[in-house]
Design an enzyme around this catalytic site. Structure first.
Site, PDB file in Angstrom:
ATOM      1  N   CYS A   1      -3.117   8.556   9.806  1.00  0.00           N
ATOM      2  CA  CYS A   1      -4.389   8.939   9.207  1.00  0.00           C
ATOM      3  C   CYS A   1      -4.191  10.295   8.545  1.00  0.00           C
ATOM      4  CB  CYS A   1      -5.469   9.069  10.274  1.00  0.00           C
ATOM      5  SG  CYS A   1      -5.633   7.603  11.290  1.00  0.00           S
TER       6      CYS A   1
ATOM      7  N   ARG B   1      -2.109   7.857   3.425  1.00  0.00           N
ATOM      8  CA  ARG B   1      -1.790   7.749   4.851  1.00  0.00           C
ATOM      9  C   ARG B   1      -2.609   6.668   5.553  1.00  0.00           C
ATOM     10  NH1 ARG B   1       0.757  12.747   6.343  1.00  0.00           N
ATOM     11  NH2 ARG B   1       0.444  12.231   8.527  1.00  0.00           N
TER      12      ARG B   1
ATOM     13  N   TRP C   1      -6.259   4.983   9.231  1.00  0.00           N
ATOM     14  CA  TRP C   1      -5.523   3.730   9.342  1.00  0.00           C
ATOM     15  C   TRP C   1      -5.719   3.276  10.783  1.00  0.00           C
ATOM     16  CZ3 TRP C   1      -1.318   1.578  11.992  1.00  0.00           C
ATOM     17  CH2 TRP C   1      -0.808   0.401  11.426  1.00  0.00           C
TER      18      TRP C   1
ATOM     19  N   ASN D   1      -5.321  12.263  14.021  1.00  0.00           N
ATOM     20  CA  ASN D   1      -4.245  11.405  13.525  1.00  0.00           C
ATOM     21  C   ASN D   1      -3.248  11.243  14.662  1.00  0.00           C
ATOM     22  OD1 ASN D   1      -2.146  10.164  12.087  1.00  0.00           O
ATOM     23  ND2 ASN D   1      -1.310  12.153  11.443  1.00  0.00           N
ATOM     24  N   GLY D   2      -2.982   9.995  15.078  1.00  0.00           N
ATOM     25  CA  GLY D   2      -2.023   9.771  16.157  1.00  0.00           C
ATOM     26  C   GLY D   2      -2.562   8.738  17.130  1.00  0.00           C
TER      27      GLY D   2
ATOM     28  N   GLU E   1      15.185  -6.011  -0.453  1.00  0.00           N
ATOM     29  CA  GLU E   1      14.198  -5.082  -1.001  1.00  0.00           C
ATOM     30  C   GLU E   1      13.243  -5.807  -1.963  1.00  0.00           C
ATOM     31  OE1 GLU E   1      13.100  -2.359  -0.287  1.00  0.00           O
ATOM     32  OE2 GLU E   1      12.304  -1.349  -2.047  1.00  0.00           O
TER      33      GLU E   1
ATOM     34  N   LYS F   1       9.271  -5.830  -1.323  1.00  0.00           N
ATOM     35  CA  LYS F   1       8.323  -5.331  -2.327  1.00  0.00           C
ATOM     36  C   LYS F   1       7.298  -6.400  -2.670  1.00  0.00           C
ATOM     37  CE  LYS F   1       8.728  -1.934  -2.216  1.00  0.00           C
ATOM     38  NZ  LYS F   1       9.776  -1.104  -1.654  1.00  0.00           N
TER      39      LYS F   1
ATOM     40  N   GLU G   1       4.787  -7.165   0.255  1.00  0.00           N
ATOM     41  CA  GLU G   1       3.838  -6.122   0.662  1.00  0.00           C
ATOM     42  C   GLU G   1       2.744  -5.862  -0.361  1.00  0.00           C
ATOM     43  OE1 GLU G   1       5.226  -2.064   1.269  1.00  0.00           O
ATOM     44  OE2 GLU G   1       6.891  -2.433  -0.084  1.00  0.00           O
TER      45      GLU G   1
ATOM     46  N   HIS H   1      23.118 -22.273   5.291  1.00  0.00           N
ATOM     47  CA  HIS H   1      22.924 -22.236   6.747  1.00  0.00           C
ATOM     48  C   HIS H   1      21.453 -22.280   7.125  1.00  0.00           C
ATOM     49  CE1 HIS H   1      27.179 -21.513   7.223  1.00  0.00           C
ATOM     50  NE2 HIS H   1      27.075 -20.633   6.236  1.00  0.00           N
TER      51      HIS H   1
ATOM     52  N   LYS I   1       1.113   4.542   3.972  1.00  0.00           N
ATOM     53  CA  LYS I   1       2.349   5.094   3.418  1.00  0.00           C
ATOM     54  C   LYS I   1       3.233   5.672   4.509  1.00  0.00           C
ATOM     55  CE  LYS I   1       4.958   6.580  -0.003  1.00  0.00           C
ATOM     56  NZ  LYS I   1       5.837   5.501  -0.481  1.00  0.00           N
TER      57      LYS I   1
HETATM   58  C1  F6R Z   1       8.108  -0.329   1.704  1.00  0.00           C
HETATM   59  C2  F6R Z   1       7.881   0.964   2.315  1.00  0.00           C
HETATM   60  C3  F6R Z   1       8.126   1.093   3.776  1.00  0.00           C
HETATM   61  C4  F6R Z   1       8.803   2.451   4.077  1.00  0.00           C
HETATM   62  C5  F6R Z   1       8.921   2.643   5.592  1.00  0.00           C
HETATM   63  C6  F6R Z   1       9.637   3.921   5.950  1.00  0.00           C
HETATM   64  O1  F6R Z   1       7.834  -0.286   0.337  1.00  0.00           O
HETATM   65  O2  F6R Z   1       7.502   1.896   1.670  1.00  0.00           O
HETATM   66  O3  F6R Z   1       8.878   0.036   4.255  1.00  0.00           O
HETATM   67  O4  F6R Z   1      10.048   2.463   3.471  1.00  0.00           O
HETATM   68  O5  F6R Z   1       7.646   2.660   6.165  1.00  0.00           O
HETATM   69  O6  F6R Z   1       8.943   5.044   5.528  1.00  0.00           O
HETATM   70  P1  F6R Z   1       9.654   6.446   5.418  1.00  0.00           P
HETATM   71  O7  F6R Z   1      10.690   6.327   4.348  1.00  0.00           O
HETATM   72  O8  F6R Z   1       8.576   7.412   5.068  1.00  0.00           O
HETATM   73  O9  F6R Z   1      10.286   6.726   6.748  1.00  0.00           O
END
Ligand code: F6R
Length: 606
Positions: free
Chosen positions: A2, A27, A74, A98-99, A478, A482, A485, A501, A601
């Site tokens: 948060c 966040r 969040w 936050n936490g 990746e 992407k 998500e 497999h 994020k």
């Molecule tokens: C995917 C994404 C997440 C972050 C992950 C790690 O697009 O952004 O998978 O890569 O949450 O976050 P950081 O890099 O901040 O530790």
């Protein structure tokens, strides 16, 4: 997880709280709220959903306070409703958090037994009730805060208002970051430098266990033992321009386009174009290392996989890569002659931080490849290798990923030289190739129109498979991450050799199969996989380079031709098409690109 902000101001804080919450929305964005002291009493306004819902509430019922706190949430304990939105109030105390409070259930029962009632399902409300309980017992506010903190276990950054106190915000941090901002006759609290960036660039980072009382004039900071302490006030650059979208529709789109520059700045920090040398500051003795252990989550973990491919191939250095959430709990076999490298855009991801702490506690040297240079990870490890791509706001990581991979490419070259695997001339050749990456990434981004056309069709798919071999395998992971998500389409990334497999059973005329295959040493194998998929009616989107296009078996539904490049930098150059693909599929589906559902994020709780 948060975001929190607090302002002890000399003029109205409502608009500034909102401005800051918008910066913190990365966040979390399930609900938002503010509270302020009005005529000596605390009032609050809250709304489920994004900040704009809170703005509507405030338009109808403004908060005319000069001292206030704000929160964007969040959800962890309790669903994303107005009732569970912060700030939470108990008696005289109103706070944002936050936490996660791990012992909240016991505390709640204990307080209920004392006659307290609770109106939300959150863990946060017990902190407010606890502080209020201590106030009722006759303690002054800062002592009541300390007494309550001593009973909490878990992670928190909090901002606290007390009814009847119109020149005070209290804060505390343990496991979640909190900064103090120093203004002109005004003081601030925030989750990070971005939160207070529009108001001040003079910032002190609170340390683990610190708590603080701010008023118009000063911040009184105490450590976990209750001793008054000073924390260095630093000048921090969190320029407003860096967090604006400019002419782009979404932050993600902007950040994809930022990549040539972000990689250029990052590469420039680790290689010298004049001497052709790669150098990793921090004094790691690569020649003496027996192993590297990489930890990260999500996209950062995938960047680590590419790091492994690069370092094992170039430097003959054994590298293990593991998702931090597994690593930290499974009692891994660790040896002191191993360097632990965390990868994290935010530098605050709870699992990555815990994994690094575990390594440190076992006597290993620790390093982090990180974007947020003032983050907890950056402050705790032995060696910091920053990426220089600027703040990343879009929840889906793009420019941080290519910058992280840029660091690992330089690192692999530097380690190869240090370990005597390559001579100076080869180092210079590789450095020259790496320096070409930003230009080629820019060319790759120019494929935007071609990729958009693929995306329009792909937006109707239910499932998508991404396949690749060698360094294209992590990139396939990746691409799938992407896509799922931000577009909510189910996607899987596979090593193309694994096709037979299991995943080949998924192939039908309705499933797009994205095959990533530049014309490298793996190309023939990938081309065979393409034939196998097409023989079963699969709709292949072939992402390759001009030589790959010339040698590809006929029949791919679409071919996207990225620029020709050396295999060393192919993951950097091929990243943009898969990012753009996910982006345009999400746009086509009308999804919320920068703030996908359920995500945040920065994952500062496990
Ligand atoms: C995917 C994404 C997440 C972050 C992950 C790690 O697009 O952004 O998978 O890569 O949450 O976050 P950081 O890099 O901040 O530790």
């Amino acid at each position: 997880m948060c975001g929190i902000i607090g302002i002890v101001g000399t003029r109205s804080v409502q608009e500034r709280l909102i401005e800051s919450l918008k910066r913190l929305e990365y966040r979390g964005y399930d609900s938002a709220g503010v509270a302020g002291v009005v005529d000596g009493h605390v009032q609050r306004r809250r709304a489920a959903g994004k900040i704009r819902a809170l703005e509507e509430v405030l338009a109808a019922d403004p908060l005319s306070a000069t001292v206030g706190i704000g929160h964007t949430r969040w959800a962890t304990h309790g669903g994303p409703s107005t009732r569970n939105a912060h700030p939470h109030t108990a008696g005289r105390v109103t706070l944002v958090h936050n936490g996660i409070i791990e012992n909240y259930a016991e505390l709640r029962e204990m307080l209920k037994a004392k006659g307290r009632t609770f109106e939300s399902e959150t863990d946060t409300e017990v902190i407010a009730a606890l502080i209020d309980w201590e106030l009722e017992g006759g303690k002054p506010p800062v002592e009541a805060l300390k007494a309550a903190l001593d009973q909490l276990s878990g992670a928190y950054a909090i901002g606290v208002l007390v009814d009847g106190e119109d020149n005070l915000i209290m804060g505390a941090r343990k496991g979640s970051p909190l900064v103090v901002g120093y203004g002109e006759g005004e003081m601030f609290l925030g989750s990070d430098a971005l939160a207070v960036g529009p108001f001040t660039s003079r910032i002190a980072y609170l340390e683990e266990g610190d708590y603080v009382a701010i008023d118009h004039a000063e911040a009184r900071i105490f450590d976990a033992r209750g001793q008054a302490v000073r924390r260095e006030v630093r000048q921090v650059a969190a320029s407003a321009a860096l967090v604006e979208k400019g002419n782009y529709r979404h932050f993600m789109e902007k950040e994809i386009h930022d990549q040539p520059e972000g990689c250029q700045r990052t590469i420039a920090a680790y290689v010298d174009p004049l001497t052709g040398r790669a150098a990793m500051p921090g004094g790691v003795d690569f020649a003496a290392l027996e192993r590297i252990q990489i930890v990260g989550c999500g996209t950062a973990y995938i960047a680590g996989l590419l790091g492994k491919y690069l370092m094992e191939q170039l430097a003959d250095l054994p590298v293990d890569v593991e998702v931090a959430s597994e690593f930290r709990y499974r009692d891994p076999a660790l040896r002191p002659a191993t360097l632990a490298i965390g990868i994290s855009q935010s530098g605050e991801t709870a699992d990555t931080l815990a994994a690094l702490r575990l390594c440190k506690s076992r006597g290993m040297q620790t390093a982090v490849v990180v974007n947020a240079q003032e983050s907890t990870m950056a402050r705790e490890v032995d060696v910091v290798w920053p990426i220089h791509c600027g703040p990343e706001i879009g929840v889906a990581s793009t420019k941080a990923f290519t910058a992280q991979v840029s660091v690992f490419t330089a690192l692999a070259v530097a380690a190869a030289r240090a370990r005597g695997r390559i001579e100076a001339a080869e180092e210079q050749r590789l450095v020259k190739i790496l320096l070409e990456a930003p230009r080629l990434i820019a060319e790759s981004i120019n494929l935007e129109d071609a990729v958009r056309a693929v995306a329009i069709e792909m937006s109707k798919a239910r499932d998508v498979l991404f396949l690749g071999r060698g360094p294209m395998y992590p990139l396939a992971l990746e691409g799938a991450l992407k896509l799922k998500e931000i577009s909510y389409i189910h996607a899987e990334g596979y090593a193309a050799g694994e096709l037979k497999h299991g995943p080949i059973a998924l192939v039908d005329e309705l499933t797009p199969i994205v095959i990533l295959a530049p014309f490298d040493s793996y190309f023939e194998k990938s081309a065979s996989n393409m034939s196998e998929v097409m023989a079963r009616g699969g709709q292949v989107v072939f992402i390759t380079d001009p030589d790959g296009e010339a040698h590809a078996p006929a029949g791919a539904r679409v071919v996207v031709t990225a620029p020709r490049c050396d295999p060393l930098i192919a993951p950097l150059v091929m990243a943009a098409p898969i990012q753009l693909l996910a982006y345009y599929v999400a746009v086509q589906k009308g999804a919320d690109v920068d703030q996908p559902r359920n995500l945040a994020k920065s994952v500062t709780v496990e």
